[in-house]
Design a protein around this motif. Structure first.
Motif, short mmCIF file in Angstrom:
data_model
loop_
_atom_site.label_atom_id
_atom_site.label_comp_id
_atom_site.label_asym_id
_atom_site.label_seq_id
_atom_site.Cartn_x
_atom_site.Cartn_y
_atom_site.Cartn_z
N ASP A 251 0.82 -1.22 0.00
CA ASP A 251 0.00 0.00 0.00
C ASP A 251 0.85 1.26 0.00
O ASP A 251 0.45 2.30 -0.54
CB ASP A 251 -0.93 0.02 1.21
CG ASP A 251 -2.08 -0.98 1.09
OD1 ASP A 251 -2.24 -1.55 -0.01
OD2 ASP A 251 -2.79 -1.18 2.08
N PHE B 180 -5.58 -7.32 -9.39
CA PHE B 180 -4.33 -7.07 -8.67
C PHE B 180 -4.00 -8.18 -7.68
O PHE B 180 -2.83 -8.53 -7.51
CB PHE B 180 -4.41 -5.72 -7.95
CG PHE B 180 -3.08 -5.26 -7.41
CD1 PHE B 180 -2.06 -4.90 -8.28
CD2 PHE B 180 -2.85 -5.18 -6.05
CE1 PHE B 180 -0.84 -4.47 -7.80
CE2 PHE B 180 -1.63 -4.76 -5.55
CZ PHE B 180 -0.62 -4.40 -6.43
N TRP C 55 -8.08 3.91 -5.33
CA TRP C 55 -7.78 4.06 -6.75
C TRP C 55 -8.93 4.78 -7.47
O TRP C 55 -10.11 4.57 -7.16
CB TRP C 55 -7.57 2.69 -7.40
CG TRP C 55 -6.29 2.02 -7.02
CD1 TRP C 55 -5.47 2.34 -5.97
CD2 TRP C 55 -5.68 0.91 -7.67
NE1 TRP C 55 -4.40 1.50 -5.93
CE2 TRP C 55 -4.49 0.61 -6.96
CE3 TRP C 55 -6.00 0.14 -8.77
CZ2 TRP C 55 -3.64 -0.43 -7.32
CZ3 TRP C 55 -5.17 -0.90 -9.14
CH2 TRP C 55 -4.00 -1.17 -8.42
N HIS D 16 3.38 1.85 -1.64
CA HIS D 16 3.78 2.18 -3.02
C HIS D 16 2.57 2.45 -3.90
O HIS D 16 2.52 3.46 -4.61
CB HIS D 16 4.60 1.05 -3.63
CG HIS D 16 5.07 1.37 -5.03
ND1 HIS D 16 6.22 2.08 -5.30
CD2 HIS D 16 4.51 1.10 -6.24
CE1 HIS D 16 6.35 2.22 -6.61
NE2 HIS D 16 5.34 1.63 -7.20
N TYR D 17 1.59 1.56 -3.86
CA TYR D 17 0.44 1.65 -4.76
C TYR D 17 -0.70 2.47 -4.17
O TYR D 17 -1.56 2.96 -4.90
CB TYR D 17 -0.10 0.25 -5.08
CG TYR D 17 0.70 -0.49 -6.13
CD1 TYR D 17 0.43 -0.33 -7.47
CD2 TYR D 17 1.72 -1.35 -5.77
CE1 TYR D 17 1.14 -1.01 -8.44
CE2 TYR D 17 2.45 -2.04 -6.72
CZ TYR D 17 2.15 -1.86 -8.06
OH TYR D 17 2.87 -2.54 -9.01
N ARG E 245 -7.21 0.88 -14.90
CA ARG E 245 -7.12 0.86 -13.44
C ARG E 245 -8.30 0.14 -12.83
O ARG E 245 -8.16 -0.57 -11.82
CB ARG E 245 -7.02 2.29 -12.89
CG ARG E 245 -5.67 2.95 -13.09
CD ARG E 245 -5.53 4.18 -12.22
NE ARG E 245 -6.55 5.19 -12.51
CZ ARG E 245 -6.45 6.12 -13.45
NH1 ARG E 245 -5.37 6.17 -14.23
NH2 ARG E 245 -7.41 7.01 -13.62
N GLU F 250 2.95 -1.57 -13.03
CA GLU F 250 2.04 -0.46 -12.77
C GLU F 250 1.92 0.38 -14.04
O GLU F 250 2.83 0.41 -14.86
CB GLU F 250 2.50 0.38 -11.59
CG GLU F 250 3.83 1.08 -11.76
CD GLU F 250 4.20 1.90 -10.54
OE1 GLU F 250 3.43 1.93 -9.57
OE2 GLU F 250 5.29 2.51 -10.55
#
Length: 495
Positions: free
Chosen positions: A210, A373, A219, A212-213, A366, A332
């Motif tokens: 989390d 994911f 999102w 990083h993303y 996305r 990503e």
């Protein structure tokens, strides 16, 4: 030589061979896509097509699964050069290569092989996104319309709509099957599966991802899976080709759904209102002047880049469970560029109407990546744990040299799969106007300068499909009869 020693040596040799193949294929993929993009961004679509061509042995069928990514690119390059029949053939083969999205057992695909887990996902056959499959049917529908075949276009727009409808259920089943397989393996005594399950469920691991993303819940995605362009074209096709109330209802449903996804869009709301009024009888076709839709595919769509993360994995040593940090590689999406502004069209009264942004490709991918994911993450963790176990076994069997060799192999084979369909746009725009009485439509670029003039035939419904990946490339313009009564006219503007 003991059985364990033989097995460890076999595994190490297999990984060495797989690592070599992985490196070769990764470089080949990168070179191929680089060659494609260098031609594509300038509008040299024949050279771009050459970059994604491949040879097929005489009297042998095309391996559509192996060549899926090339076929996707070929289909679009044929469409952008006015070769509609060739476009359909390439997209037919691509759809054949995507059959796993419809019928292939998820468990069978999950066990595609040792190499995919021990090396990286790029060693698997290309896994198309569901949104790419939806767009294949949409682009086939456009190719059929351009060739004057309304009957087959209807089939393709319906297929695109059906894939969209079934996508959420597909994602749900995919996650369920993966979780069940991991649970069964862990309960049957598979130590690696148990470590994967424990690692994925640990708070420290999720926190590292989390950081990083960001949390998946944050999102920027659509509230449900949808490819707005596909649903939009489904709606205007059935509005133009309605043979009764049921078709008008289909049009109203699709256009209303797209408008709900972009509540600030005036053009989407106007189209939804038109379809609703036709379906209810509040508007009659007889009283509707000939309509012209302009759909503009703008820019270069998002591509994948690699993110390398050090994450805590829970490893089992004897009866002890100990956290240790290992590197994983995840994909990503990175945005590319768009052509500035919008396209202008001049109405019969001289008024300039500009296209309006209706959907971003980035939001589409996305939305799908959010659903996928957990599977991407599980494969990356499975690969990392398998390699960590191999390092321990190599150290036990071969000492420091074995550990060093296994560690080097781990570094070399920890790669994210960065393949993607490069010809998709950054975003889509749309507008609708009444057909000018003189049949001449002027297109303006983002600066208000004339791109070119189009002849719009005397027909009830026309689609002007425009695609421009960069300012370096001319705009490809295909003017189609939405009822499929004639072959489209093709132009590249400015000429």
């Amino acid at each position: 030589m003991g059985k364990a020693l033989k097995e460890t040596r076999y595994v190490i040799l297999a990984v060495i061979a797989a690592a070599f193949m992985s490196g070769c294929s990764s470089f080949q993929h990168r070179d191929q896509l680089a060659s494609f993009n260098s031609a594509y961004v300038t509008g040299d679509y024949d050279s771009a097509l050459k970059a994604v061509s491949f040879s097929v042995p005489a009297k042998k069928p095309v391996d559509s699964r192996e060549h899926l990514l090339e076929l996707l690119h070929q289909g679009e390059m044929y469409l952008l050069t006015g070769r509609y029949n060739e476009s359909v053939k390439a997209y037919d083969l691509a759809e054949e290569g995507m059959k796993y999205l419809d019928s292939e057992g998820l468990l069978a695909r999950a066990s595609q092989g040792f190499v995919a887990v021990m090396v990286n996902d790029s060693e698997r056959d290309y896994e198309a996104l569901m949104s790419e499959a939806v767009l294949v049917n949409t682009y086939k529908g456009l190719a059929f319309l351009a060739s004057g075949n309304s009957e087959y276009a209807r089939v393709e727009f319906n297929r695109a709509n059906d894939r969209t409808r079934r996508a959420v259920d597909y994602f749900r089943k995919q996650i369920s099957v993966q979780q069940a397989a991991l649970e069964n393996e862990a309960q049957s005594g598979n130590r690696n599966a148990a470590m994967v399950r424990s690692s994925l469920g640990s708070r420290s691991f999720q926190s590292a991802v989390d950081s990083h993303y960001g949390a998946l819940s944050s999102w920027s995605v659509f509230p449900e899976f949808i490819v707005p362009l596909s649903t939009y074209l489904h709606g205007i096709y059935f509005l133009a080709n309605a043979t009764g109330g049921a078709d008008f209802e289909r049009a109203a449903s699709s256009l209303g759904r797209v408008a709900q996804m972009s509540p600030g869009s005036a053009v989407l709301q106007a189209d939804a209102d038109l379809a609703t009024n036709l379906a209810s009888g509040a508007q009659s076709l007889a009283g509707l002047p000939p309509q012209v839709w302009i759909v503009y595919e703008n820019g270069l769509g998002p591509v994948l880049k690699e993110a390398r993360l050090d994450v805590p994995l829970l490893l089992i040593h004897g009866n002890q469970r100990a956290p240790a940090y290992f590197g994983i590689a995840l994909p990503e999406y990175a945005e590319r560029s768009a052509v500035p502004g919008s396209i202008g069209v001049v109405s019969a009264t001289g008024q300039v109407i500009r296209t309006e942004r209706i959907s971003d490709m980035g939001k589409v991918v996305r939305t799908e990546m959010k659903e996928r994911f957990s599977g991407v993450l599980a494969r990356a963790v499975t690969s990392a744990i398998s390699k960590a176990v191999l390092q321990n076994e190599a150290a036990d069997q071969f000492g420091p040299l074995g550990q060093i060799l296994a560690a080097l192999l781990t570094v070399a084979t920890t790669q994210a799969d960065l393949r993607s369909w490069q010809a998709l746009p950054d975003h889509w725009q749309a507008a609708r106007i009444d057909r000018p009485e003189n049949g001449s439509l002027t297109l303006l670029d983002h600066r208000g300068e004339v791109l070119g003039n189009l002849d719009i035939p005397q027909q009830p419904f026309t689609l002007v499909y425009v695609k421009r990946p960069t300012l370096q490339a001319p705009a490809t313009v295909i003017t189609m009869d939405l009822q499929g009564g004639a072959v489209a006219t093709f132009a590249r503007l400015p000429e």
